[in-house]
Design an enzyme around this catalytic site. Structure first.
Site, PDB file in Angstrom:
ATOM      1  CG  HIS A  36      -0.483  -0.340   2.508  1.00  0.00           C
ATOM      2  ND1 HIS A  36      -0.030   0.584   3.409  1.00  0.00           N
ATOM      3  CD2 HIS A  36      -0.359  -1.545   3.104  1.00  0.00           C
ATOM      4  CE1 HIS A  36       0.349  -0.030   4.525  1.00  0.00           C
ATOM      5  NE2 HIS A  36       0.164  -1.318   4.369  1.00  0.00           N
TER       6      HIS A  36
ATOM      7  CG  HIS B 222       6.790   4.584   9.778  1.00  0.00           C
ATOM      8  ND1 HIS B 222       7.640   4.667   8.713  1.00  0.00           N
ATOM      9  CD2 HIS B 222       6.191   5.807   9.850  1.00  0.00           C
ATOM     10  CE1 HIS B 222       7.569   5.860   8.161  1.00  0.00           C
ATOM     11  NE2 HIS B 222       6.704   6.565   8.844  1.00  0.00           N
TER      12      HIS B 222
ATOM     13  CD  GLU C  63       3.702   9.348  11.969  1.00  0.00           C
ATOM     14  OE1 GLU C  63       2.973   8.553  12.601  1.00  0.00           O
ATOM     15  OE2 GLU C  63       4.459   8.971  11.053  1.00  0.00           O
TER      16      GLU C  63
ATOM     17  CE1 TYR D  72      -4.703   4.260  11.953  1.00  0.00           C
ATOM     18  CE2 TYR D  72      -3.275   3.621  13.781  1.00  0.00           C
ATOM     19  CZ  TYR D  72      -3.444   4.037  12.478  1.00  0.00           C
ATOM     20  OH  TYR D  72      -2.343   4.229  11.680  1.00  0.00           O
TER      21      TYR D  72
ATOM     22  CG  HIS E 163       3.916   7.443  17.355  1.00  0.00           C
ATOM     23  ND1 HIS E 163       2.730   7.133  16.732  1.00  0.00           N
ATOM     24  CD2 HIS E 163       3.935   6.754  18.510  1.00  0.00           C
ATOM     25  CE1 HIS E 163       2.062   6.265  17.477  1.00  0.00           C
ATOM     26  NE2 HIS E 163       2.760   6.025  18.560  1.00  0.00           N
TER      27      HIS E 163
ATOM     28  CG  HIS F 221       5.145   4.958  15.126  1.00  0.00           C
ATOM     29  ND1 HIS F 221       6.232   5.756  14.816  1.00  0.00           N
ATOM     30  CD2 HIS F 221       4.243   5.196  14.131  1.00  0.00           C
ATOM     31  CE1 HIS F 221       6.008   6.443  13.713  1.00  0.00           C
ATOM     32  NE2 HIS F 221       4.802   6.105  13.256  1.00  0.00           N
TER      33      HIS F 221
END
Length: 436
Positions: free
Chosen positions: A294, A337, A343, A352, A367, A373
């Site tokens: 994605h 990531h 963020e 979520y 983060h 994270h």
């Protein structure tokens, strides 16, 4: 002005950054010139400039107002106390490079707070004086602003309601904003907020930097993501009821109050391209993979505030709305990531997909730059064993304020009972599964 008008009957103008024009009384808007010697109906002419006069034409933002009295007519300002709405980063706070999360902020004690007094800065970066960075805030309020208005001279405000509708009266007209919608309020423009549903909670990005604008689409083409036509600006409206007002102004990180003998919402006509707008996130055209993997989460950008480095934003406003997941042989939740960008995330409704249990509506996470994270143990296990049929993520809306600058939480946020001190434990069960 009729703020009690049902939202379904409220009229709006369509577009983002348009050259709007609106008059509450026919003939109140001058034709052929901006500043006639004598305004129609003896209205005063006033210009509000959201950019420097010499800003490039495609970036220039200004609106001409035709009002019953100019905004300069007010009493003297005195200091006003709002200790929890701080501005910019507090460099004295020592912050370890760890992920942070907050449970939903409780509404206990919020009944007596209006939108201004109920504002709480959670984290911030940059500096309002330098016009760099943003603040990430939450409002916890239960009282409407009646004969009271607010002006933020430090930045524009992006408002994300999470619980309770907002009726936002501005100098240019009225916006009805419900959870699932957002509002963008220009720097320096007076507004007040009514709470028709009582106790209300939501998120705010206070943007000290460049104006929010629609992102470039590049290879996506001329359509997609947030389309300009789906943004709505108010039509001209003015309060005719006489009586005193209190005006509260945020200026240089401090708060001031002054009395006014008249309503600041006395604009009978206006035209220009500096306007408050609202947007329903249900209209966001989601882009995603229809094969494998994605794309980067930048495909979910609704609005961006650019910095002096192309492609590296002062702030990106990103949403994660309902969408279909169809990728084959792919780990579908967000990957583990570390990011140059910092963020700040909130959840408006639902779950979520990377944190199905621990992240609740009204909560927040942070983060910062290069802080690892990703999906928690539950989400990782579910995604690695899922039957990869087409699946719709529904009844969900998360968002991020993403910034090139490191966020520093406030003392209020770090001492809040809502701080999840066990957040890091959600990854503790991720074992070494290497098999040679």
């Amino acid at each position: 002005m009729t703020p009690a008008t049902p939202a379904s009957e409220r009229r709006y103008q369509s577009g983002f950054g348009n050259e709007y024009a609106s008059e509450a009384v026919p003939g109140a808007l001058p034709q052929g010139r901006n500043n006639p010697q004598r305004g129609p109906f003896d209205l005063y002419t006033e210009l509000i400039s959201g950019t420097a006069f010499t800003a490039p034409r495609h970036e220039n933002r200004r609106t001409w107002l035709y009002r019953r009295q100019p905004s300069v007519v007010s009493g003297r300002y005195q200091p006003y106390a709002q200790a929890h709405w701080t501005t910019g980063a507090d460099r004295e706070i020592s912050l370890p490079p760890e992920p942070l999360r907050w449970h939903p902020q409780p509404l206990d004690g919020a009944a007596d707070n209006d939108f201004v007094d109920g504002m709480r800065t959670i984290a911030a970066n940059g500096d309002a004086e330098s016009q760099v960075g943003i603040g990430s805030l939450m409002y916890l309020a239960g009282r409407s602003m009646e004969r009271r208005a607010f002006v933020n001279a430090d930045g524009e405000m992006l408002v994300v309601p999470q619980q309770g509708r907002l009726v936002i009266t501005t100098e240019l007209g009225v916006l009805d904003v419900k959870p699932g919608e957002i509002a963008v309020l220009p720097r320096g423009m007076a507004f007040k907020v009514a709470l028709p549903d009582g106790l209300s909670r939501g998120y705010v990005c206070e943007n000290y930097g460049a104006h929010f604008r629609l992102p470039e689409l590049g290879p996506i083409g001329s359509n997609g993501l947030a389309n300009a036509r789906d943004f709505q600006a108010p039509v001209a409206a003015f309060e005719s009821e006489e009586g005193a007002y209190e005006i509260v102004k945020k200026f240089g990180g401090r708060f001031w109050q002054a009395p006014m003998k008249q309503s600041p919402f006395n604009v009978v006509a206006w035209h220009g391209n500096l306007s408050p707008v609202k947007y329903d996130t249900a209209h966001f055209m989601v882009i995603g993979s229809i094969s494998f993997d994605h794309p980067d989460p930048s495909i979910f950008t609704v609005l961006t505030s650019p910095s002096d480095t192309p492609g590296t934003a002062n702030c990106d406003f990103v949403i994660f709305p309902p969408r279909w997941m169809v990728m084959e042989n792919t780990f579908r939740p967000p990957w583990f990531h570390r990011n140059l960008m910092s963020e700040f995330m909130g959840l408006v409704l639902g779950e979520y997909d990377a944190k199905p249990g621990g992240f609740k509506p009204g909560g927040a996470s942070l983060h910062n730059c290069m802080v690892p994270h990703g999906p928690d143990e539950e989400a990782f296990d579910k995604a690695t064993h899922a039957d990869l049929k087409p699946h719709k993520l529904d009844n969900t809306l998360a968002f991020m304020f993403e910034s090139r600058y490191r966020f520093i939480p406030t003392d209020f946020a770090l001492k809040s009972p809502a701080l999840d001190t066990d957040y890091a434990d959600c990854w503790a069960g991720l074992k070494d599964q290497f098999k040679a």
